[in-house]
Design a protein around this motif. Structure first.
Motif, PDB file in Angstrom:
ATOM      1  N   ALA A  27       0.776  -1.343   0.140  1.00  0.00           N
ATOM      2  CA  ALA A  27      -0.031  -0.034  -0.069  1.00  0.00           C
ATOM      3  C   ALA A  27       0.898   1.241   0.003  1.00  0.00           C
ATOM      4  O   ALA A  27       0.515   2.150  -0.515  1.00  0.00           O
ATOM      5  N   LEU A  28       2.023   1.456   0.805  1.00  0.00           N
ATOM      6  CA  LEU A  28       2.913   2.418   0.697  1.00  0.00           C
ATOM      7  C   LEU A  28       3.462   2.320  -0.530  1.00  0.00           C
ATOM      8  O   LEU A  28       3.695   3.709  -0.961  1.00  0.00           O
ATOM      9  N   LEU A  29       3.889   1.271  -1.106  1.00  0.00           N
ATOM     10  CA  LEU A  29       4.817   1.491  -2.523  1.00  0.00           C
ATOM     11  C   LEU A  29       3.688   1.983  -3.387  1.00  0.00           C
ATOM     12  O   LEU A  29       4.021   2.704  -4.418  1.00  0.00           O
ATOM     13  N   ALA A  30       2.304   1.605  -3.596  1.00  0.00           N
ATOM     14  CA  ALA A  30       1.411   2.150  -4.345  1.00  0.00           C
ATOM     15  C   ALA A  30       1.328   3.740  -4.213  1.00  0.00           C
ATOM     16  O   ALA A  30       1.226   4.338  -5.305  1.00  0.00           O
ATOM     17  N   GLU A  31       1.229   4.120  -3.089  1.00  0.00           N
ATOM     18  CA  GLU A  31       1.378   5.511  -2.731  1.00  0.00           C
ATOM     19  C   GLU A  31       2.467   6.345  -3.310  1.00  0.00           C
ATOM     20  O   GLU A  31       2.533   7.319  -3.905  1.00  0.00           O
ATOM     21  N   LEU A  32       3.547   5.586  -3.365  1.00  0.00           N
ATOM     22  CA  LEU A  32       4.875   6.204  -3.574  1.00  0.00           C
ATOM     23  C   LEU A  32       4.830   6.191  -5.464  1.00  0.00           C
ATOM     24  O   LEU A  32       5.343   7.218  -5.960  1.00  0.00           O
ATOM     25  N   GLU A  33       4.393   5.203  -5.796  1.00  0.00           N
ATOM     26  CA  GLU A  33       4.242   5.056  -7.416  1.00  0.00           C
ATOM     27  C   GLU A  33       3.309   6.331  -7.928  1.00  0.00           C
ATOM     28  O   GLU A  33       3.598   6.708  -8.925  1.00  0.00           O
ATOM     29  N   GLN A  34       2.540   6.692  -7.018  1.00  0.00           N
ATOM     30  CA  GLN A  34       1.410   7.533  -7.599  1.00  0.00           C
ATOM     31  C   GLN A  34       1.864   9.254  -7.469  1.00  0.00           C
ATOM     32  O   GLN A  34       1.243  10.152  -7.915  1.00  0.00           O
ATOM     33  N   LEU A  35       3.162   9.184  -6.649  1.00  0.00           N
ATOM     34  CA  LEU A  35       3.647  10.653  -6.643  1.00  0.00           C
ATOM     35  C   LEU A  35       3.952  11.169  -7.903  1.00  0.00           C
ATOM     36  O   LEU A  35       4.372  10.462  -8.751  1.00  0.00           O
ATOM     37  N   SER A  54      11.396  -5.629   7.696  1.00  0.00           N
ATOM     38  CA  SER A  54      12.558  -5.385   6.536  1.00  0.00           C
ATOM     39  C   SER A  54      11.936  -4.972   5.103  1.00  0.00           C
ATOM     40  O   SER A  54      12.425  -4.274   4.554  1.00  0.00           O
ATOM     41  N   THR A  55      10.679  -5.546   4.786  1.00  0.00           N
ATOM     42  CA  THR A  55       9.930  -5.346   3.788  1.00  0.00           C
ATOM     43  C   THR A  55       9.645  -3.633   3.837  1.00  0.00           C
ATOM     44  O   THR A  55       9.724  -2.945   2.872  1.00  0.00           O
ATOM     45  N   GLY A  56       9.272  -3.082   5.215  1.00  0.00           N
ATOM     46  CA  GLY A  56       9.109  -1.594   5.189  1.00  0.00           C
ATOM     47  C   GLY A  56      10.181  -0.969   5.026  1.00  0.00           C
ATOM     48  O   GLY A  56      10.449   0.101   4.399  1.00  0.00           O
ATOM     49  N   LEU A  57      11.427  -1.382   5.504  1.00  0.00           N
ATOM     50  CA  LEU A  57      12.749  -0.804   5.103  1.00  0.00           C
ATOM     51  C   LEU A  57      12.799  -0.599   3.530  1.00  0.00           C
ATOM     52  O   LEU A  57      13.459   0.178   3.017  1.00  0.00           O
ATOM     53  N   ARG A  58      12.480  -1.834   2.946  1.00  0.00           N
ATOM     54  CA  ARG A  58      12.944  -1.801   1.652  1.00  0.00           C
ATOM     55  C   ARG A  58      11.893  -0.609   0.806  1.00  0.00           C
ATOM     56  O   ARG A  58      12.359  -0.102  -0.101  1.00  0.00           O
ATOM     57  N   ALA A  59      10.892  -0.286   1.378  1.00  0.00           N
ATOM     58  CA  ALA A  59       9.809   0.801   0.779  1.00  0.00           C
ATOM     59  C   ALA A  59      10.401   1.775   1.065  1.00  0.00           C
ATOM     60  O   ALA A  59      10.303   2.866   0.265  1.00  0.00           O
ATOM     61  N   LEU A  60      11.206   2.278   2.251  1.00  0.00           N
ATOM     62  CA  LEU A  60      11.869   3.474   2.474  1.00  0.00           C
ATOM     63  C   LEU A  60      13.111   3.563   1.503  1.00  0.00           C
ATOM     64  O   LEU A  60      13.021   4.832   1.056  1.00  0.00           O
TER      65      LEU A  60
END
Length: 96
Positions: A27-35, A54-60
């Motif tokens: 969901a965070l990655l989707a928000e980032l893609e929409q930037l 660690s998956t959250g860290l990857r998103a960061l």
């Protein structure tokens, strides 16, 4: 996890609440893609973040690359800050 996004000119703020784990990171990655491409600064408000995997860290890291290093993490709890220190990301990503 709950995500709220706001814009102020070329600066985006994304507030993340709850758990940023394997199930929530997409969901965070989707928000980032929409930037939009004109966004040149990203603030991640972690005041409501309780846990990050660690998956959250990857998103960061993906967020950091998207805004070419203009990333700030604000209001992270001591527990989340310790994850940044342990991984060394506190030397790359600005933590306030």
């Amino acid at each position: 996890m709950n995500i709220t996004k706001s814009m102020n000119g070329n600066e985006a703020t994304i507030k993340v609440e709850g758990w940023l784990d394997t199930q929530a990171a997409p969901a965070l990655l989707a928000e980032l893609e929409q930037l939009e491409d004109h966004v040149d600064s990203l603030i991640l408000d972690f005041s409501g973040l309780e846990y990050m995997s660690s998956t959250g860290l990857r998103a960061l890291v993906i967020a950091y690359e998207k805004v070419k290093g203009a990333l700030v993490v604000k209001d992270a709890s001591p527990r989340i800050r310790s994850i940044f220190r342990t991984t060394g990301l506190d030397r790359t990503i600005r933590i306030e």
